[in-house]
Design a protein around this motif. Structure first.
Motif, PDB file in Angstrom:
ATOM      1  N   MET A   1      -5.803  -8.310 -22.550  1.00 25.33           N
ATOM      2  CA  MET A   1      -6.334  -9.582 -22.843  1.00 25.33           C
ATOM      3  C   MET A   1      -6.503 -10.060 -21.895  1.00 25.33           C
ATOM      4  SD  MET A   1      -4.001 -11.984 -25.804  1.00 25.33           S
ATOM      5  CE  MET A   1      -4.520 -13.562 -25.691  1.00 25.33           C
ATOM      6  N   GLU A   2      -7.701 -10.974 -21.993  1.00 26.97           N
ATOM      7  CA  GLU A   2      -7.809 -11.925 -20.494  1.00 26.97           C
ATOM      8  C   GLU A   2      -6.703 -13.067 -20.040  1.00 26.97           C
ATOM      9  OE1 GLU A   2     -12.401 -12.306 -19.778  1.00 26.97           O
ATOM     10  OE2 GLU A   2     -11.767 -13.233 -21.576  1.00 26.97           O
ATOM     11  N   THR A   3      -5.763 -13.020 -19.054  1.00 28.18           N
ATOM     12  CA  THR A   3      -5.002 -13.864 -18.737  1.00 28.18           C
ATOM     13  C   THR A   3      -6.394 -15.432 -18.229  1.00 28.18           C
ATOM     14  OG1 THR A   3      -5.149 -13.632 -16.293  1.00 28.18           O
ATOM     15  CG2 THR A   3      -3.120 -12.206 -17.183  1.00 28.18           C
ATOM     16  N   LEU A   4      -5.039 -16.596 -17.978  1.00 26.46           N
ATOM     17  CA  LEU A   4      -5.858 -17.755 -17.908  1.00 26.46           C
ATOM     18  C   LEU A   4      -6.744 -17.703 -16.235  1.00 26.46           C
ATOM     19  CD1 LEU A   4      -6.719 -20.736 -18.340  1.00 26.46           C
ATOM     20  CD2 LEU A   4      -4.285 -21.579 -17.676  1.00 26.46           C
ATOM     21  N   ASP A   5      -5.709 -17.183 -15.548  1.00 21.78           N
ATOM     22  CA  ASP A   5      -6.278 -16.533 -14.424  1.00 21.78           C
ATOM     23  C   ASP A   5      -7.601 -16.141 -14.221  1.00 21.78           C
ATOM     24  OD1 ASP A   5      -4.489 -18.184 -12.983  1.00 21.78           O
ATOM     25  OD2 ASP A   5      -3.380 -16.798 -12.290  1.00 21.78           O
ATOM     26  N   ASP A   6      -8.034 -15.372 -14.849  1.00 24.97           N
ATOM     27  CA  ASP A   6      -8.911 -14.670 -14.948  1.00 24.97           C
ATOM     28  C   ASP A   6     -10.712 -15.064 -15.798  1.00 24.97           C
ATOM     29  OD1 ASP A   6      -7.679 -11.580 -14.625  1.00 24.97           O
ATOM     30  OD2 ASP A   6      -7.467 -11.787 -16.196  1.00 24.97           O
ATOM     31  N   LEU A   7      -9.513 -16.106 -16.524  1.00 21.65           N
ATOM     32  CA  LEU A   7     -11.049 -16.585 -17.114  1.00 21.65           C
ATOM     33  C   LEU A   7     -11.340 -17.868 -16.449  1.00 21.65           C
ATOM     34  CD1 LEU A   7      -8.697 -17.217 -20.965  1.00 21.65           C
ATOM     35  CD2 LEU A   7     -11.335 -16.238 -20.314  1.00 21.65           C
ATOM     36  N   ARG A   8     -10.828 -18.647 -15.166  1.00 20.74           N
ATOM     37  CA  ARG A   8     -10.555 -18.896 -14.418  1.00 20.74           C
ATOM     38  C   ARG A   8     -11.571 -19.063 -13.525  1.00 20.74           C
ATOM     39  NH1 ARG A   8      -4.640 -22.769 -14.192  1.00 20.74           N
ATOM     40  NH2 ARG A   8      -5.796 -24.558 -16.126  1.00 20.74           N
ATOM     41  N   LYS A   9     -11.091 -17.629 -12.824  1.00 22.88           N
ATOM     42  CA  LYS A   9     -12.082 -17.071 -12.297  1.00 22.88           C
ATOM     43  C   LYS A   9     -13.905 -16.642 -12.237  1.00 22.88           C
ATOM     44  CE  LYS A   9      -8.499 -14.507  -9.675  1.00 22.88           C
ATOM     45  NZ  LYS A   9      -7.594 -12.658  -9.307  1.00 22.88           N
ATOM     46  N   SER A  10     -13.806 -16.327 -13.970  1.00 23.68           N
ATOM     47  CA  SER A  10     -14.714 -16.166 -14.453  1.00 23.68           C
ATOM     48  C   SER A  10     -15.560 -18.013 -14.442  1.00 23.68           C
ATOM     49  CB  SER A  10     -15.041 -15.578 -16.005  1.00 23.68           C
ATOM     50  OG  SER A  10     -14.315 -14.273 -15.952  1.00 23.68           O
ATOM     51  N   ILE A  11     -15.370 -18.704 -14.106  1.00 23.99           N
ATOM     52  CA  ILE A  11     -15.308 -19.701 -14.344  1.00 23.99           C
ATOM     53  C   ILE A  11     -15.806 -20.056 -12.989  1.00 23.99           C
ATOM     54  CG2 ILE A  11     -15.293 -22.380 -14.629  1.00 23.99           C
ATOM     55  CD1 ILE A  11     -13.682 -21.876 -17.250  1.00 23.99           C
ATOM     56  N   ASP A  12     -15.048 -19.859 -12.644  1.00 20.21           N
ATOM     57  CA  ASP A  12     -15.796 -19.854 -10.654  1.00 20.21           C
ATOM     58  C   ASP A  12     -16.677 -19.090  -9.999  1.00 20.21           C
ATOM     59  OD1 ASP A  12     -13.508 -21.752 -10.431  1.00 20.21           O
ATOM     60  OD2 ASP A  12     -12.231 -20.003  -9.035  1.00 20.21           O
ATOM     61  N   ASN A  13     -16.575 -17.707 -10.490  1.00 20.95           N
ATOM     62  CA  ASN A  13     -18.397 -16.910 -10.090  1.00 20.95           C
ATOM     63  C   ASN A  13     -19.168 -18.087 -11.205  1.00 20.95           C
ATOM     64  OD1 ASN A  13     -16.660 -15.509  -8.858  1.00 20.95           O
ATOM     65  ND2 ASN A  13     -16.337 -14.221 -10.726  1.00 20.95           N
ATOM     66  N   ILE A  14     -19.363 -18.883 -12.307  1.00 19.50           N
ATOM     67  CA  ILE A  14     -20.230 -18.972 -12.444  1.00 19.50           C
ATOM     68  C   ILE A  14     -20.687 -19.960 -12.009  1.00 19.50           C
ATOM     69  CG2 ILE A  14     -21.749 -20.517 -14.851  1.00 19.50           C
ATOM     70  CD1 ILE A  14     -19.982 -17.899 -16.506  1.00 19.50           C
ATOM     71  N   ASP A  15     -19.756 -21.625 -11.611  1.00 22.91           N
ATOM     72  CA  ASP A  15     -19.804 -22.399 -10.745  1.00 22.91           C
ATOM     73  C   ASP A  15     -21.122 -22.225  -9.673  1.00 22.91           C
ATOM     74  OD1 ASP A  15     -19.550 -23.992 -12.861  1.00 22.91           O
ATOM     75  OD2 ASP A  15     -16.936 -24.461 -11.881  1.00 22.91           O
ATOM     76  N   ASN A  16     -20.323 -20.726  -9.340  1.00 29.09           N
ATOM     77  CA  ASN A  16     -21.122 -20.215  -7.690  1.00 29.09           C
ATOM     78  C   ASN A  16     -22.303 -20.040  -8.053  1.00 29.09           C
ATOM     79  OD1 ASN A  16     -18.318 -20.837  -6.032  1.00 29.09           O
ATOM     80  ND2 ASN A  16     -17.833 -18.477  -6.412  1.00 29.09           N
ATOM     81  N   ALA A  17     -22.598 -19.301  -8.844  1.00 34.20           N
ATOM     82  CA  ALA A  17     -24.057 -18.897  -9.173  1.00 34.20           C
ATOM     83  C   ALA A  17     -24.659 -20.324  -9.589  1.00 34.20           C
ATOM     84  CB  ALA A  17     -23.439 -17.915 -10.509  1.00 34.20           C
ATOM     85  N   ILE A  18     -24.455 -21.541 -10.504  1.00 38.21           N
ATOM     86  CA  ILE A  18     -24.616 -22.526 -11.059  1.00 38.21           C
ATOM     87  C   ILE A  18     -25.579 -23.102  -9.616  1.00 38.21           C
ATOM     88  CG2 ILE A  18     -24.484 -24.757 -11.424  1.00 38.21           C
ATOM     89  CD1 ILE A  18     -23.146 -23.590 -14.069  1.00 38.21           C
ATOM     90  N   VAL A  19     -24.655 -23.464  -8.168  1.00 34.92           N
ATOM     91  CA  VAL A  19     -24.671 -24.259  -7.025  1.00 34.92           C
ATOM     92  C   VAL A  19     -25.932 -23.236  -6.185  1.00 34.92           C
ATOM     93  CG1 VAL A  19     -23.687 -25.133  -4.884  1.00 34.92           C
ATOM     94  CG2 VAL A  19     -22.704 -25.060  -7.181  1.00 34.92           C
ATOM     95  N   ALA A  20     -26.004 -22.058  -6.243  1.00 38.91           N
ATOM     96  CA  ALA A  20     -26.220 -21.005  -5.557  1.00 38.91           C
ATOM     97  C   ALA A  20     -28.441 -21.049  -6.112  1.00 38.91           C
ATOM     98  CB  ALA A  20     -26.380 -19.819  -5.715  1.00 38.91           C
ATOM     99  N   MET A  21     -28.074 -21.474  -7.586  1.00 38.86           N
ATOM    100  CA  MET A  21     -29.346 -21.657  -8.008  1.00 38.86           C
ATOM    101  C   MET A  21     -29.962 -22.870  -7.544  1.00 38.86           C
ATOM    102  SD  MET A  21     -30.527 -18.902  -9.657  1.00 38.86           S
ATOM    103  CE  MET A  21     -31.507 -19.497  -9.916  1.00 38.86           C
ATOM    104  N   PHE A  22     -29.130 -23.946  -7.946  1.00 35.94           N
ATOM    105  CA  PHE A  22     -29.698 -25.488  -7.383  1.00 35.94           C
ATOM    106  C   PHE A  22     -29.220 -25.522  -6.488  1.00 35.94           C
ATOM    107  CE2 PHE A  22     -26.245 -27.368 -10.467  1.00 35.94           C
ATOM    108  CZ  PHE A  22     -26.934 -28.380 -11.136  1.00 35.94           C
ATOM    109  N   ALA A  23     -29.479 -24.668  -5.146  1.00 35.78           N
ATOM    110  CA  ALA A  23     -30.209 -24.203  -3.524  1.00 35.78           C
ATOM    111  C   ALA A  23     -31.474 -23.958  -3.667  1.00 35.78           C
ATOM    112  CB  ALA A  23     -29.517 -24.278  -2.803  1.00 35.78           C
TER     113      ALA A  23
END
Length: 92
Positions: A1-23
């Motif tokens: 089962m995923e933890t809240l920290d695991d889910l937040r790390k996934s969100i952070d990774n997605i945010d990183n990808a979004i910012v890279a795509m913006f660039a």
């Protein structure tokens, strides 16, 4: 089962990808700005914007994203791109 920290790390990774795509997107739109400046074209292109809003609405629906949210994202990006194009035109 995923933890809240695991889910937040996934969100952070997605945010990183979004910012890279913006660039990457802004690198390309800056090149468009230089092209427009060199060829005497205006910063705003209402016809292109209309096409993009329609396209964004279709993509949003396809991916299950609220089309209004997608339109607000696109409006913010276009506003920034137009400002960048105006600055490029002033400086070239």
């Amino acid at each position: 089962m995923e933890t809240l920290d695991d889910l937040r790390k996934s969100i952070d990774n997605i945010d990183n990808a979004i910012v890279a795509m913006f660039a990457e997107r802004f690198k390309v739109t800056d090149r468009v700005g230089y092209y427009k400046a060199a060829n005497g074209l205006t910063a705003k292109d209402p016809a292109r914007e209309a096409i993009q809003f329609q396209r964004m609405s279709e993509l949003a629906s396809q991916y299950g994203v609220d089309p209004e949210f997608a339109a607000s994202y696109l409006a913010a990006v276009i506003e920034r791109v137009v400002r960048n194009h105006e600055q490029i035109a002033e400086n070239t």
